[in-house]
Design an enzyme around this catalytic site. Structure first.
Site, PDB file in Angstrom:
ATOM      1  N   GLU A  75     -10.385  -9.906   3.650  1.00  0.00           N
ATOM      2  CA  GLU A  75      -9.085  -9.507   4.179  1.00  0.00           C
ATOM      3  C   GLU A  75      -9.253  -9.441   5.695  1.00  0.00           C
ATOM      4  OE1 GLU A  75      -7.080  -6.043   2.526  1.00  0.00           O
ATOM      5  OE2 GLU A  75      -6.014  -5.751   4.429  1.00  0.00           O
TER       6      GLU A  75
ATOM      7  N   GLY B  56       1.390  -1.565   4.338  1.00  0.00           N
ATOM      8  CA  GLY B  56       1.721  -0.222   3.872  1.00  0.00           C
ATOM      9  C   GLY B  56       2.681   0.517   4.766  1.00  0.00           C
ATOM     10  N   HIS B  57       2.167   0.983   5.905  1.00  0.00           N
ATOM     11  CA  HIS B  57       2.882   1.964   6.718  1.00  0.00           C
ATOM     12  C   HIS B  57       4.303   1.543   7.072  1.00  0.00           C
ATOM     13  CE1 HIS B  57       3.816   4.398  10.297  1.00  0.00           C
ATOM     14  NE2 HIS B  57       3.162   5.326   9.623  1.00  0.00           N
TER      15      HIS B  57
ATOM     16  N   ARG C 115      -7.490  12.491   1.556  1.00  0.00           N
ATOM     17  CA  ARG C 115      -6.397  13.008   2.404  1.00  0.00           C
ATOM     18  C   ARG C 115      -5.018  12.582   1.900  1.00  0.00           C
ATOM     19  NH1 ARG C 115      -7.382   9.598   7.877  1.00  0.00           N
ATOM     20  NH2 ARG C 115      -9.445  10.464   7.583  1.00  0.00           N
ATOM     21  N   HIS C 116      -4.954  11.468   1.180  1.00  0.00           N
ATOM     22  CA  HIS C 116      -3.639  11.094   0.616  1.00  0.00           C
ATOM     23  C   HIS C 116      -3.751  10.796  -0.877  1.00  0.00           C
ATOM     24  CE1 HIS C 116      -5.256   7.249   1.945  1.00  0.00           C
ATOM     25  NE2 HIS C 116      -4.804   7.345   3.182  1.00  0.00           N
TER      26      HIS C 116
ATOM     27  N   ASP D  64      -0.184   4.450   0.026  1.00  0.00           N
ATOM     28  CA  ASP D  64      -0.918   5.651   0.480  1.00  0.00           C
ATOM     29  C   ASP D  64      -0.008   6.679   1.146  1.00  0.00           C
ATOM     30  OD1 ASP D  64      -3.196   4.343  -0.249  1.00  0.00           O
ATOM     31  OD2 ASP D  64      -3.969   4.067   1.782  1.00  0.00           O
ATOM     32  N   HIS D  65       0.940   6.171   1.972  1.00  0.00           N
ATOM     33  CA  HIS D  65       1.667   7.138   2.797  1.00  0.00           C
ATOM     34  C   HIS D  65       2.783   7.858   2.058  1.00  0.00           C
ATOM     35  CE1 HIS D  65      -1.062   6.405   5.878  1.00  0.00           C
ATOM     36  NE2 HIS D  65      -0.731   5.125   5.992  1.00  0.00           N
TER      37      HIS D  65
ATOM     38  N   HIS E 272      -3.091  -4.879   7.989  1.00  0.00           N
ATOM     39  CA  HIS E 272      -3.235  -3.758   8.915  1.00  0.00           C
ATOM     40  C   HIS E 272      -2.275  -3.901  10.094  1.00  0.00           C
ATOM     41  CE1 HIS E 272      -5.441  -0.036   9.616  1.00  0.00           C
ATOM     42  NE2 HIS E 272      -4.973  -0.188  10.835  1.00  0.00           N
ATOM     43  N   GLY E 273      -1.392  -2.916  10.191  1.00  0.00           N
ATOM     44  CA  GLY E 273      -0.451  -2.873  11.310  1.00  0.00           C
ATOM     45  C   GLY E 273       0.672  -3.900  11.221  1.00  0.00           C
TER      46      GLY E 273
ATOM     47  N   HIS F 230      -5.790   3.355  -1.169  1.00  0.00           N
ATOM     48  CA  HIS F 230      -7.098   3.616  -0.561  1.00  0.00           C
ATOM     49  C   HIS F 230      -7.522   5.019  -0.994  1.00  0.00           C
ATOM     50  CE1 HIS F 230      -9.586   3.682   3.459  1.00  0.00           C
ATOM     51  NE2 HIS F 230     -10.322   4.009   2.395  1.00  0.00           N
TER      52      HIS F 230
ATOM     53  N   ASN G  28       0.849  -1.184   0.000  1.00  0.00           N
ATOM     54  CA  ASN G  28       0.000   0.000   0.000  1.00  0.00           C
ATOM     55  C   ASN G  28       0.897   1.251   0.000  1.00  0.00           C
ATOM     56  OD1 ASN G  28      -1.414   2.239   1.146  1.00  0.00           O
ATOM     57  ND2 ASN G  28      -3.055   0.851   1.758  1.00  0.00           N
TER      58      ASN G  28
ATOM     59  N   GLU H  60      -8.779   0.104  -2.415  1.00  0.00           N
ATOM     60  CA  GLU H  60      -9.550   0.072  -1.164  1.00  0.00           C
ATOM     61  C   GLU H  60     -10.493   1.254  -1.179  1.00  0.00           C
ATOM     62  OE1 GLU H  60      -7.063   0.367   2.239  1.00  0.00           O
ATOM     63  OE2 GLU H  60      -5.996  -1.474   1.762  1.00  0.00           O
TER      64      GLU H  60
ATOM     65  N   ARG I 210       2.640  19.032   1.897  1.00  0.00           N
ATOM     66  CA  ARG I 210       3.001  20.329   1.317  1.00  0.00           C
ATOM     67  C   ARG I 210       2.103  20.721   0.138  1.00  0.00           C
ATOM     68  NH1 ARG I 210       8.110  22.515   2.922  1.00  0.00           N
ATOM     69  NH2 ARG I 210       7.995  22.179   5.155  1.00  0.00           N
TER      70      ARG I 210
ATOM     71  N   ARG J 100      -9.743   7.708  -0.316  1.00  0.00           N
ATOM     72  CA  ARG J 100     -10.673   8.087   0.753  1.00  0.00           C
ATOM     73  C   ARG J 100     -11.604   9.177   0.270  1.00  0.00           C
ATOM     74  NH1 ARG J 100     -10.330   7.319   6.187  1.00  0.00           N
ATOM     75  NH2 ARG J 100      -8.935   5.641   6.789  1.00  0.00           N
TER      76      ARG J 100
ATOM     77  N   THR K 220      -6.542   6.082  10.595  1.00  0.00           N
ATOM     78  CA  THR K 220      -6.473   5.009   9.593  1.00  0.00           C
ATOM     79  C   THR K 220      -7.690   4.115   9.817  1.00  0.00           C
ATOM     80  OG1 THR K 220      -5.115   3.165   8.766  1.00  0.00           O
ATOM     81  CG2 THR K 220      -4.984   3.606  11.125  1.00  0.00           C
ATOM     82  N   THR K 221      -7.922   3.148   8.892  1.00  0.00           N
ATOM     83  CA  THR K 221      -9.112   2.306   9.021  1.00  0.00           C
ATOM     84  C   THR K 221      -9.090   1.605  10.384  1.00  0.00           C
ATOM     85  OG1 THR K 221      -8.741   1.861   6.690  1.00  0.00           O
ATOM     86  CG2 THR K 221     -10.487   0.615   7.751  1.00  0.00           C
TER      87      THR K 221
HETATM   88  N1  PXP Z   1      -5.554  -3.323   4.579  1.00  0.00           N
HETATM   89  C1  PXP Z   1      -6.520  -2.381   4.698  1.00  0.00           C
HETATM   90  C2  PXP Z   1      -7.910  -2.771   4.325  1.00  0.00           C
HETATM   91  C3  PXP Z   1      -6.221  -1.070   5.124  1.00  0.00           C
HETATM   92  O1  PXP Z   1      -7.202  -0.162   5.232  1.00  0.00           O
HETATM   93  C4  PXP Z   1      -4.880  -0.754   5.422  1.00  0.00           C
HETATM   94  C5  PXP Z   1      -4.539   0.646   5.846  1.00  0.00           C
HETATM   95  O2  PXP Z   1      -4.714   1.499   4.764  1.00  0.00           O
HETATM   96  C6  PXP Z   1      -3.907  -1.750   5.265  1.00  0.00           C
HETATM   97  C7  PXP Z   1      -4.264  -3.039   4.872  1.00  0.00           C
HETATM   98  C8  PXP Z   1      -2.462  -1.493   5.496  1.00  0.00           C
HETATM   99  O3  PXP Z   1      -2.237  -1.219   6.819  1.00  0.00           O
HETATM  100  P1  PXP Z   1      -0.813  -0.689   7.282  1.00  0.00           P
HETATM  101  O4  PXP Z   1      -0.594   0.628   6.597  1.00  0.00           O
HETATM  102  O5  PXP Z   1      -0.950  -0.572   8.754  1.00  0.00           O
HETATM  103  O6  PXP Z   1       0.192  -1.718   6.838  1.00  0.00           O
END
Ligand code: PXP
Length: 385
Positions: A294, A356-357, A192-193, A152-153, A334-335, A186, A150, A213, A161, A188, A243-244
């Site tokens: 998921e 992602g993160h 936001r991103h 997104d970040h 996630h996480g 994602h 992912n 997403e 900026r 949104r 975040t979600t």
């Molecule tokens: N899966 C879903 C459905 C999410 O919403 C997210 C966060 O955007 C992730 C996975 C990835 O999570 P993380 O950024 O914590 O790895």
């Protein structure tokens, strides 16, 4: 339930692979609800075991002990493999140690299932037939999960900026070049991103597969039907969340989600539902016609004690099995980070990770290629030793 490995000096990756393969063999044998212990030992140790239990004082490649003649019991038994002999046999046959171990575990398992090749000719034929069937079934399974990243970040930094850099689209190209199996974004409601322009460009550039997403809103459904990502993951979305936060409540929103899925299917887009590791949500996901779930791994990732982490891990393992038995593809995310992903990667039912993160954070420090490759090495199959 599952496979326990006793192995004196494994690398972390080696034990993930072997655990995953052994669990896949159980699944292919229709025994995924059972417990199996796997011992990987030296020639010296297997000689002792042979001497003690089978009256033959020499090393062999594999010995299995059935715990019970009753296949309805949860305890299947023990398989003991000599790593020294397996390694020698792999070299002689010109195959990888991994492949040799798979064949030996399958051999041991067929014994535990009550077949014997040392009796009559017809016993030998049925043993070999069963062994071949099992190995063929495993070969058709994907040994290791896919890693979809992912980005997104990368866009979060750009939006800080309001300019044009760094570009998540360029990041996605680097992620693919480093070997990831897919790109996730994602879009949104509050943008936001990730922006609409990013998704459009990604659709044109992504060579692997693009997961979008999104919330199941009218606006997003329209965008998805125009962009046509390879798959949509429906997530809950709250404006104020960072975040979600939780999984989609498919049980309460059953008819709304079913309609969204029907709409996406008409646009030929398969659908995954981001759900908490709860049986009722998974069963509802099947009812509404999703192809995938998921599993939300947030509670596992944020566990505040080893006991809680173990509990959450078991929940995910159990729910992944339930999802897979229902015929759903099981993803997880996630996480997840460089510390907590390997354990989940050993679960054979999880066929895809969405992360992602942690990867983008590491990329800031060490570069995208290295960050992606390090996570791939935790998720993927590699050499065993
Ligand atoms: N899966 C879903 C459905 C999410 O919403 C997210 C966060 O955007 C992730 C996975 C990835 O999570 P993380 O950024 O914590 O790895």
């Amino acid at each position: 339930m599952g496979v326990d490995i006793v192995w004196e000096h494994p690398s972390q990756r080696a034990s993930i692979i072997i655990k995953r393969v052994a669990s896949l063999l159980l699944k292919c044998a229709g025994l995924s609800q059972k417990d199996l212990s796997l011992y990987l030992v030296s020639d010296e140790k297997i000689t002792q075991i042979n001497k003690q239990w089978l009256n033959r004082p020499w090393p062999t490649n594999v010995i299995s002990f059935s715990q019970s003649d009753d296949l309805t019991s949860n305890l299947l038994g023990d398989i003991v493999i000599s790593l020294d002999t397996a390694r020698r046999e792999a070299e002689e046959a010109g195959v990888s140690l991994e492949n040799r171990l798979i064949a030996l575990i399958a051999h041991g398992l067929v014994h535990i299932m009550g077949y014997d090749h040392e009796g009559s000719n017809s016993d030998k034929i049925s043993f070999e037939k069963k062994e071949k069937e099992l190995l063929k079934a495993v070969a058709q399974e994907k040994i290791m999960a896919d890693l979809c990243i992912n980005v997104d970040h990368v866009a979060t930094i750009r939006q800080a900026r309001g300019g044009v850099e760094p570009d998540p689209v360029a990041a996605a190209v680097l992620v693919e070049l480093a070997g990831a199996d897919g790109i996730v974004v994602h879009l949104r409601e509050d943008r936001r991103h990730i922006q609409d322009r990013d998704v459009k460009l990604l659709r044109q550039l992504v060579q692997t597969r693009l997961t979008l997403e999104m919330a199941a809103t009218e606006e997003m459904l329209k965008i998805a039907s125009e962009i046509k990502p390879d798959i949509v993951t429906l997530v809950p979305e709250k404006r104020e969340e960072i975040t979600t936060e939780g999984g989609l409540d498919v049980v309460s929103l059953e008819s709304h989600i079913a309609e969204a899925i029907e709409f996406l299917h008409k646009a030929s887009i398969p659908v995954s539902l981001f759900v908490d590791p709860e049986q009722e949500q998974i069963e509802a996901s099947k009812r509404v016609g999703a192809e995938c779930i998921e599993i939300h791994t947030g509670r596992y990732a944020e566990a505040s004690s080893p006991e809680q982490e173990d509990y959450e891990y078991e929940q995910i393992a159990e729910m992944a099995r339930i999802g897979s038995d229902l015929g759903l593809r099981v993803h997880a995310g996630h996480g997840l980070n460089y510390q907590n992903t390997a354990r989940l990667a050993a679960l054979p039912e999880i066929v895809e990770f969405s992360i992602g993160h942690s990867i983008i954070s590491r990329a800031v420090m060490v570069g995208m290629e290295q960050a992606v490759k390090e996570m791939l090495s935790l998720v993927k199959k590699g050499r065993i030793v």
